[in-house]
Enzyme design. Structure first.
Site, PDB file in Angstrom:
ATOM      1  CB  THR A   8     -27.698 -18.930 -16.893  1.00 15.69           C
ATOM      2  OG1 THR A   8     -26.411 -18.402 -17.122  1.00 15.69           O
ATOM      3  CG2 THR A   8     -28.547 -18.731 -18.129  1.00 15.69           C
TER       4      THR A   8
ATOM      5  CB  SER B  17     -25.729 -11.621 -21.549  1.00 15.72           C
ATOM      6  OG  SER B  17     -25.134 -12.612 -22.348  1.00 15.72           O
TER       7      SER B  17
ATOM      8  NE  ARG C 234      -8.037 -36.987 -49.151  1.00 16.37           N
ATOM      9  CZ  ARG C 234      -8.871 -37.868 -49.678  1.00 16.37           C
ATOM     10  NH1 ARG C 234      -8.720 -39.165 -49.443  1.00 16.37           N
ATOM     11  NH2 ARG C 234      -9.865 -37.454 -50.426  1.00 16.37           N
TER      12      ARG C 234
ATOM     13  CD  GLN D 157     -13.506 -25.705 -46.546  1.00 13.36           C
ATOM     14  OE1 GLN D 157     -14.492 -25.768 -45.826  1.00 13.36           O
ATOM     15  NE2 GLN D 157     -13.577 -25.796 -47.867  1.00 13.36           N
ATOM     16  CB  ILE D 158      -7.666 -28.993 -43.562  1.00 14.49           C
ATOM     17  CG1 ILE D 158      -7.158 -27.549 -43.640  1.00 14.49           C
ATOM     18  CG2 ILE D 158      -6.529 -29.984 -43.812  1.00 14.49           C
ATOM     19  CD1 ILE D 158      -6.245 -27.140 -42.492  1.00 14.49           C
ATOM     20  CG  HIS D 159      -9.991 -33.363 -41.533  1.00 12.54           C
ATOM     21  ND1 HIS D 159      -9.236 -32.390 -40.925  1.00 12.54           N
ATOM     22  CD2 HIS D 159      -9.632 -34.530 -40.943  1.00 12.54           C
ATOM     23  CE1 HIS D 159      -8.464 -32.945 -40.002  1.00 12.54           C
ATOM     24  NE2 HIS D 159      -8.673 -34.251 -39.998  1.00 12.54           N
TER      25      HIS D 159
ATOM     26  CD  GLU E 290     -17.455 -20.091 -17.273  1.00 14.11           C
ATOM     27  OE1 GLU E 290     -16.663 -19.253 -16.820  1.00 14.11           O
ATOM     28  OE2 GLU E 290     -17.390 -21.301 -17.006  1.00 14.11           O
TER      29      GLU E 290
ATOM     30  CD  GLU F 189     -21.859 -11.405 -29.813  1.00 16.12           C
ATOM     31  OE1 GLU F 189     -21.963 -12.290 -28.938  1.00 16.12           O
ATOM     32  OE2 GLU F 189     -21.498 -11.648 -30.981  1.00 16.12           O
TER      33      GLU F 189
END
Lengths: 248, 383
Positions: free
Chosen positions: B130, B136, B272, B340-342, B367, B371
């Site tokens: 790169t 890419s 929790r 989100q769960i936490h 790597e 896309e």
């Protein structure tokens, strides 16, 4: 130096053990097994001795085919040879020790290493029994080991302190936590272990002297008591610890 | 070598898994946030990884490698990445890019000279494709190598190079014949300290902060002709092959990260309490966990299939791209759901998922972006 390490294949420390249907063995369903942690210290010590004195480390275990997994781990850590002493019976410490001693006699090792106990039945007897059968000195609960010209100086853990003892080779030494930091098997070690052949032979037959009648779990613990959640609860907590629990 | 893919792991796979797991739990986990905060490459841990053979995992013993199969390797990367994706990236890139490039395309002399130190971890490897203006679109490369007697003179720069500042051995792609476009690119081995070769900016990153990422600058670097890898003009083709293998590594890394996010979420959901019961008893949370677990397993199977094909020596470009694309997207969703769960605790650094949420973004980019993977997959379908 000809080094012999005996290892045991035991339920993982995180296992929640259940008593089997016969009421006197554990239920093997869903249990992961591992190299008994104290035996891992013994393996490491064997490898360290070989690094210092050269020679060979033989690791041996008494039990069924499943024990090969533990032997394979010891090989991956760097042991030269592994021997499975095949046996399917339920044995007491004496019957195990007698068979191990029979095998050890053939090998005439300079030192025999054990963990201080296996974390399955916790009898903590096999090492000492093997020493007795072979008329060797026996040093248990070892946290430091030094060997020079066939003379051993070892530190043993005793209540509240350490005891320093000396003896001579050949001897049986039983490892306690703190003796060393077991190495991780390297990837090369794992791949080498894969290629090594684990020697199998029948364990000598020995009758047990102690029979297990039953096994039961300890009674469930009483739930804890919340005395309070702030500093005002301290006097009451102290009173309860003193008068009810009688721990202070 | 197995010719069927079994769902039952081999004894050595289990032992590799256990060793990597023990190592990650004891030697990496306690320091994860320290290195993340300081953005310092953990040289001490890298040395231990080297001693255990993790840095030469897939190479033959004659070069000091451990000789793991591609399948074993996915297990190794997965376990490390569960605990620290940054180090998973280090192990994956070191094995899969620089070292693998020399192993696959180097001469015997080059292999004997460079592989032992790379396999032992004495030297870290970096791989430079790169550039600031070509990511890419690797064909748009500007770094040049001009022949001058027994040397090549390299000019240009590379960017976002893993192990750029801590590496000692580098494989660098450079244009040797501009007219021939992709067939005018060649690969060279460079060593740290060559006059004119310097390390530029070390990047300050969103995630994967313990992984060393820096730019490289070539100012008339004289590289001996014997450091050309393979033939002149083959560098880009070689690089594409290396990237195929590298993608399996990133896919395994993604599976590991996702599994780490799921494990942390399961643990948290059981502990929790809300509205008088554990989170785990709410169906809204159960469904998230179920989706995560299912997707992770599918990603793992795709990854292992690609590795299996690689072991068989048959083409695996399609499967490697599918695995990399799918697994990295699964990991992104898993990290997102884990935070989100936490709830609020997922947004602070006291729980591991905050870091996973930042680390995961690299996986749909590095790597080959998602896309680009789709381009590769479509090209395989339409060719």
């Amino acid at each position: 130096m000809n080094i012999l390490v005996f290892v045991n294949h035991v339920p993982d420390t995180e296992t929640k053990v259940k008593v089997g249907a016969d009421g006197k063995t554990i239920d093997p369903a869903g249990i992961n097994y591992m190299l008994s942690p104290y035996d891992e210290f013994a393996v490491e010590e064997g490898l360290k001795l070989r690094e210092k004195f050269t020679g060979e480390v033989t690791v041996a275990s008494l039990g069924g085919d499943a024990n090969k997994e533990t032997l394979r781990k010891a090989l991956a850590m760097g042991c030269n040879k592994a021997v499975l002493l095949k046996d399917a019976s339920v044995r007491d410490s004496f019957a195990v020790a007698r068979s191990l001693a029979d095998f050890a006699k053939e090998l005439s090792p300079d030192i025999i290493l054990f963990g201080k106990q296996s974390i399955d039945y916790d009898n903590g007897q096999v090492g000492s029994l093997v020493a007795e059968i072979l008329s060797m000195p026996s040093i248990s609960v070892v946290v430091k080991l030094e060997i020079n010209d066939g003379a051993i100086v070892a530190e043993r853990e005793i209540e509240g302190g350490h005891e320093v003892v000396c003896s001579t080779l050949p001897a049986v030494v039983m490892a306690q936590k703190g003796l060393n930091q077991p190495r991780y098997p390297s990837l090369k070690g794992i791949m080498d272990a894969k290629r090594k052949v684990i020697e199998e032979r029948a364990a000598s037959f020995v009758e047990s002297k102690v029979e297990v009648l039953s096994m039961r779990k300890p009674p469930a613990k009483n739930p804890g008591k919340i005395v309070g959640t702030d500093v005002s609860a301290v006097p009451e907590l102290v009173r309860l610890l003193h008068e009810e629990a009688k721990v202070i | 070598m197995p010719d069927t893919l079994s769902f039952v792991p081999t004894e050595s796979m289990l032992m590799i898994q256990q060793t990597a797991r023990d190592f990650a739990e004891k030697e990496i986990k306690p320091y994860v946030m320290q290195y993340d905060e300081s953005q310092e490459f953990p040289l001490g841990i890298a040395a231990k990884l080297g001693a255990l053979g993790f840095l030469g995992a897939v190479f033959p013993e004659e070069y000091g490698g451990a000789g793991l199969s591609a399948l074993d390797f996915t297990v190794l990367i997965e376990e490390i990445s569960k605990v620290d994706p940054s180090l998973g990236l280090s192990v994956s890139a070191h094995n899969g890019l620089c070292t693998n490039h020399i192993f696959m395309f180097g001469s015997d002399t080059q292999k004997k000279k460079y592989l032992p130190d790379l396999c032992s971890g004495k030297k870290l490897g970096a791989w430079g494709l790169t550039e600031p203006s070509s990511g890419s679109d690797a064909g748009g490369m500007r770094t040049t190598a001009r022949r001058d007697g027994n040397n090549w003179i390299l000019n240009g720069s590379k960017t976002f190079i893993t192990h750029g500042s801590v590496g000692s051995t580098f494989v660098i792609m450079a244009v040797t014949n501009k007219e021939r476009s992709k067939d005018g690119i060649s690969a060279f081995i460079l060593e740290k300290g060559m006059p004119g070769f310097s390390v530029g900016k070390k990047e300050n990153k969103l995630g994967m902060r313990a992984s060393d990422t820096a730019s490289l600058i070539f100012d008339s670097v004289r590289v001996p002709a014997e450091n050309l890898i393979g033939k002149e003009g083959e560098g880009f083709k070689q690089a594409l092959t290396i990237l195929d293998g590298g993608r399996i590594g990133i896919a395994a890394l993604s599976v590991g990260l996702a599994q780490g996010a799921l494990d942390a979420s399961v643990k948290y959901a059981k502990e929790r309490q809300q509205f008088g019961k554990p989170l785990a008893e709410f169906q809204a949370i159960q469904w998230k966990l179920a989706d995560m677990a299912m997707e992770i397993e599918a990603a793992r199977l795709l990854t292992r299939k690609a590795a299996f094909l690689k072991m068989q020596g048959v083409p695996y470009t399609l499967e490697a791209s599918q695995a990399k694309y799918y697994a990295s997207e699964v990991a992104s969703r898993a990290a997102n759901e884990a935070v989100q769960i936490h709830g609020g605790y997922g947004f602070i650094k006291d729980f591991p998922v905050e870091k996973l949420y930042r680390d995961v973004k690299l996986l749909t980019i590095g790597e080959g972006t998602s896309e680009v993977q789709k381009m590769v997959i479509a090209r395989q379908l339409l060719q």
